[in-house]
Design an enzyme around this catalytic site. Sequence first.
Site, short mmCIF file in Angstrom:
data_model
loop_
_atom_site.label_atom_id
_atom_site.label_comp_id
_atom_site.label_asym_id
_atom_site.label_seq_id
_atom_site.Cartn_x
_atom_site.Cartn_y
_atom_site.Cartn_z
N LYS A 85 12.53 13.50 10.00
CA LYS A 85 12.88 12.11 10.31
C LYS A 85 14.09 11.69 9.47
CE LYS A 85 10.64 7.54 10.63
NZ LYS A 85 9.37 6.80 10.40
N SER A 160 7.65 4.20 14.22
CA SER A 160 9.07 4.42 14.12
C SER A 160 9.48 5.89 14.19
CB SER A 160 9.59 3.81 12.82
OG SER A 160 8.99 4.45 11.68
N SER A 184 3.38 4.59 11.87
CA SER A 184 4.61 5.14 12.42
C SER A 184 4.59 6.64 12.68
CB SER A 184 5.79 4.80 11.51
OG SER A 184 6.09 3.44 11.59
#
Length: 491
Positions: A85, A160, A184
């Site tokens: 990420k 996210s 997330s």
Amino acid sequence: MTDLCSLTLKEAIEVAKKDGAKSILEAFSKRAAVLNPKINAFLRFEKGTGTVFPGTDSFSEGKGACPPQRKTEPVPLYGVPVSIKDNICIEDREVTCASRILAKHVPPYNATVIEKLKNAGATIFSQCNMDEFAFGSSCETSAFGPCRNPWDLERVPGGSSGGSAASVAADMTLAALGSDTGGSIRQPAALCGVVGVKPTYGRVSRYGLIAFGSSFDQIGPLTKTVEDAAILTNIISGHDPKDSTSSPEKVPDFTQALTRDVKGLKVGLPKEYFIEGIDPEIEKNVRQAADIYRKLGAEIKTISLPHTEYSVAVYYIVAVAEASSNLGRFDGVEYGLRVPTKDLREMYFETRDQGFGQEAKRRILLGTFVLSAGYYEAYYLKGQKVRTLIRQDFEKAFKEVDVILSPTSPTAAFKIGEKAADPIAMYLSDIFTIPANLAGIPAMSVPCGFTSGGLPIGLQLMARPFDEATMFRAAYAFEQETGIYKKKPKL
């Protein structure tokens, strides 16, 4: 011939042991080049054809031989590709949190989890799209455009960590790391039909994770199977002296917990998680999952977590306060974007105005408000007190049960733009995941079925602090009994 991109992490490790990882990396590079323009899961990815060996930052050319074994430093990942990420620092690579304000920000160091992956022999393959600074539940707030769900390209992958989840679901990577502040990792895992794990707070070092909410954030894996998740959790867990919130708790081998035996396991169903507004197909599939556990010999018990109804409100007071504090450092002076102006004060304003997106500005302003002198006790302090009550709810529940079972998300993947104009509706997407972050307990999402429209549904499992082993045991038994994880999106 085996489709290398369809391999699980465990299977790919076995291939790499025998033949090296070069062919695996080439296969993923080719697939990413074709699919990423459609999905936008990767912001940056490596197009090399070699493998990364421990202690090196560049691709090793040659015949793709296995990494050299070291007696004191085993390399269990054998060069296979793992994606990251875009809020986890990687030395000498641009890391932006999918925000304009961090454009061209190149960290001079690795996050601890990156060091652990490299020491285990992994290739750091790509950097995944995300909601800007992890602010969102849909992966639509990225400054680089929304990520799309591989099961339906008109729908969101969740957020996210949407890019991490979508890349795993689309077989564009073997596995990925995400971060989980209020769901997330788990919510996008549910919406994309993959496995996502949020470890106990403190189990995995946060050093090198660009912070959103420092008392919530945890790094965890998104994978194709529960076994893959256990393998990666083994690698990234452990005490880190660079992180003052890192726990010295001993890390067991989570793969040893992967048995199909759940006889006598006490599974709690919280009545507050089956509420009005939940998609009926979600509720049906989760209740069927409870029936499967009952068939496997587990004991199903209805429990109560009475302060659940306050969790979203508490989270969006305490977490935004921490976000406001953490994002104060991004002002155009030391990091990323700087908008040239006639004086310093105007430079601050213009840089932040042009650098931050709408959702980031909303949360910074809200967090600054609840921390202000006139409202600190009314909002932030009261929120922390209710957070304690939520944690006590879980402590009481875990005296009666071993794991708690619930939906991961109240709905399946929604269409891109559907909730963009309604922040409250978007915030409620995390209603079932937020409590675990407030309490600091481990939680994970595993695929448990599909809607009538063919969209994935996620089952959430929560366990006592530092008892990820029991959580993995329960998840593995369900996964192997149902085989739902084997179904793939048609791309």
